[in-house]
Scaffold this motif. Structure first.
Motif, PDB file in Angstrom:
ATOM      1  N   UNK A   1      -5.322   6.447   8.001  1.00  0.00           N
ATOM      2  CA  UNK A   1      -6.775   6.423   7.821  1.00  0.00           C
ATOM      3  C   UNK A   1      -7.418   7.652   8.453  1.00  0.00           C
ATOM      4  N   UNK A   2      -7.038   7.964   9.672  1.00  0.00           N
ATOM      5  CA  UNK A   2      -7.630   9.116  10.351  1.00  0.00           C
ATOM      6  C   UNK A   2      -7.290  10.433   9.659  1.00  0.00           C
ATOM      7  N   UNK A   3      -6.109  10.513   9.073  1.00  0.00           N
ATOM      8  CA  UNK A   3      -5.725  11.728   8.351  1.00  0.00           C
ATOM      9  C   UNK A   3      -6.442  11.887   7.016  1.00  0.00           C
ATOM     10  N   UNK A   4      -7.035  10.802   6.516  1.00  0.00           N
ATOM     11  CA  UNK A   4      -7.698  10.854   5.214  1.00  0.00           C
ATOM     12  C   UNK A   4      -9.217  10.687   5.292  1.00  0.00           C
ATOM     13  N   UNK A   5      -9.753  10.521   6.483  1.00  0.00           N
ATOM     14  CA  UNK A   5     -11.211  10.444   6.634  1.00  0.00           C
ATOM     15  C   UNK A   5     -11.832  11.830   6.479  1.00  0.00           C
ATOM     16  N   UNK A   6     -13.040  11.856   6.007  1.00  0.00           N
ATOM     17  CA  UNK A   6     -13.793  13.103   5.940  1.00  0.00           C
ATOM     18  C   UNK A   6     -14.177  13.496   7.365  1.00  0.00           C
ATOM     19  N   UNK A   7     -13.769  14.663   7.790  1.00  0.00           N
ATOM     20  CA  UNK A   7     -14.021  15.078   9.178  1.00  0.00           C
ATOM     21  C   UNK A   7     -15.500  15.143   9.510  1.00  0.00           C
ATOM     22  N   UNK A   8     -16.358  15.327   8.514  1.00  0.00           N
ATOM     23  CA  UNK A   8     -17.796  15.394   8.779  1.00  0.00           C
ATOM     24  C   UNK A   8     -18.391  14.026   9.104  1.00  0.00           C
ATOM     25  N   UNK A   9     -17.624  12.940   8.854  1.00  0.00           N
ATOM     26  CA  UNK A   9     -18.112  11.600   9.199  1.00  0.00           C
ATOM     27  C   UNK A   9     -18.008  11.318  10.696  1.00  0.00           C
ATOM     28  N   UNK A  10     -17.224  12.130  11.417  1.00  0.00           N
ATOM     29  CA  UNK A  10     -17.038  11.948  12.861  1.00  0.00           C
ATOM     30  C   UNK A  10     -16.620  10.531  13.220  1.00  0.00           C
ATOM     31  N   UNK A  11     -15.669   9.979  12.460  1.00  0.00           N
ATOM     32  CA  UNK A  11     -15.156   8.638  12.721  1.00  0.00           C
ATOM     33  C   UNK A  11     -13.659   8.717  12.946  1.00  0.00           C
ATOM     34  N   UNK A  12     -13.143   7.738  13.664  1.00  0.00           N
ATOM     35  CA  UNK A  12     -11.703   7.599  13.858  1.00  0.00           C
ATOM     36  C   UNK A  12     -11.406   6.126  14.097  1.00  0.00           C
ATOM     37  N   UNK A  13     -10.230   5.717  13.686  1.00  0.00           N
ATOM     38  CA  UNK A  13      -9.781   4.337  13.846  1.00  0.00           C
ATOM     39  C   UNK A  13      -8.675   4.324  14.895  1.00  0.00           C
ATOM     40  N   UNK A  14      -8.700   3.328  15.754  1.00  0.00           N
ATOM     41  CA  UNK A  14      -7.596   3.144  16.694  1.00  0.00           C
ATOM     42  C   UNK A  14      -6.802   1.913  16.239  1.00  0.00           C
ATOM     43  N   UNK A  15      -5.518   1.843  16.587  1.00  0.00           N
ATOM     44  CA  UNK A  15      -4.682   0.745  16.086  1.00  0.00           C
ATOM     45  C   UNK A  15      -5.237  -0.653  16.331  1.00  0.00           C
ATOM     46  N   UNK A  16      -5.899  -0.891  17.437  1.00  0.00           N
ATOM     47  CA  UNK A  16      -6.395  -2.257  17.694  1.00  0.00           C
ATOM     48  C   UNK A  16      -7.534  -2.658  16.749  1.00  0.00           C
TER      49      UNK A  16
END
Length: 87
Positions: free
Chosen positions: A18-33
């Motif tokens: 998910x993090x590798x495919x998110x648009x970097x301009x969204x400034x979002x990241x997912x953590x495993x939990x």
């Protein structure tokens, strides 16, 4: 691999994908939990799980562990529609 180890590994794989495919301009990241399991099953030495994230991107993930070959297969899907049919 026991069921909990498999689920933990699945969550890491989904978060990384998910993090590798998110648009970097969204400034979002997912953590495993934050990744959640929709369904999982273990039969003999094999595991399978369906997972998703709290993002509203319509994505879901299928992860399968082949215990005979010690391999994990990862599939990413996008939900396009959900149609109700009255029977």
């Amino acid at each position: 691999m026991d069921s909990q180890e498999f689920i933990d590994r699945c969550k890491v794989l989904v978060a990384e994908y998910t993090n590798n495919h998110l648009d970097v301009t969204d400034n979002k990241a997912i953590i495993p939990r934050e990744v959640y399991v929709v369904w999982s099953a273990k039969t003999l030495q094999n595991n399978k799980a369906l997972l998703s994230t709290p993002l509203s991107d319509g994505m879901y993930y299928e992860v399968t562990f082949n215990g005979d070959k010690n391999e994990i297969y990862f599939d990413a899907y996008k939900k396009f529609e959900n149609i109700k049919y009255d029977l």
